[in-house]
Design a protein around this motif. Structure first.
Motif: not given
Lengths: 113, 109
Positions: A5-11, A21-22, A75, A108
């Motif tokens: 799982t990566q967050t966020p998807r868009y930045l 990024l996580s 991160e 991301t």
């Protein structure tokens, strides 16, 4: 078993800002790698973490850094963003014993304006 | 650079046809893997072939490895529209994991 799982998807960021990024790896996976993907340069390896230690590092400036926590979550930080940092950043985890097969997150998408 | 090269860069075929993609690399490897990426999403692992193997099959996929020529090929048989994606070879050098530039495959219905 949940995937990577990566967050966020868009930045969207502006030049000079910094970004974090996580990435949450698959449960039980201790190795996390980060990649930058751009149309011009393709997929480029940033760094790999294993058990909270950076094990390998690609050819990127010091503005790109990362870390891994005791639960294997990772991160990635980019400081002083440049326009050329706009890219899809992909995180991948691996079990290591499985001959380094990489399991990727959806990425991301970072846009630097 | 240790990066491999894939050819062709782009391939367009009709549904039902076979698709062949090639990958070359520069130095000795532990294994070589193929991945698929759909339209800006994450990569999905397809198949791994070790340096002491010459051929592997997985469903409609066939991978060959020629270590003397430092090259590998991926064959997708009886292609489907859903196979439309970018395909990447990745070479495992032990300390380093390097992806090629990829082949963009379009399967037309």
């Amino acid at each position: 078993k949940a995937g990577v799982t990566q967050t966020p998807r868009y930045l969207i960021k502006t030049r000079g800002q910094q970004v974090t990024l996580s990435c949450s790896p698959i449960s039980g996976h201790r190795s996390v790698s980060w990649y930058q993907q751009t149309p011009g340069q393709g997929l480029q390896f940033l760094f790999e973490y294993f058990s909270e230690t950076q094990r390998n590092k690609g050819n990127f400036p010091g503005r790109f850094s990362g870390r891994q926590f005791s639960n294997s979550r990772s991160e990635m930080n980019v400081s002083t963003l440049e326009l050329g940092d706009s890219a899809l950043y992909l995180c991948a985890s691996s079990l290591v014993r499985e001959a380094n097969i990489q399991y990727f997150g959806a990425g991301t998408r970072l846009s630097v304006l | 650079s240790q990066q491999g090269e894939e050819d062709p860069q782009a391939l367009s075929i009709q549904e039902g046809e076979n698709a062949t993609m090639n990958c070359s690399y520069k130095t000795s490897i532990n294994n070589l893997q193929w991945y698929r990426q759909n339209s800006g999403r994450g990569l999905v692992h397809l198949i791994l072939i070790r340096s002491n193997e010459r051929e592997k099959h997985s469903g409609r996929l066939r991978v060959t490895l020629d270590t003397s020529k430092k090259s590998s090929s991926l064959l997708i048989t009886a292609s489907r529209a859903a196979d439309t994606a970018s395909y990447f070879c990745a070479t495992d050098y032990g300390q380093n994991f390097v992806f090629g530039p990829g082949t963009r495959l379009s399967v037309l219905p």
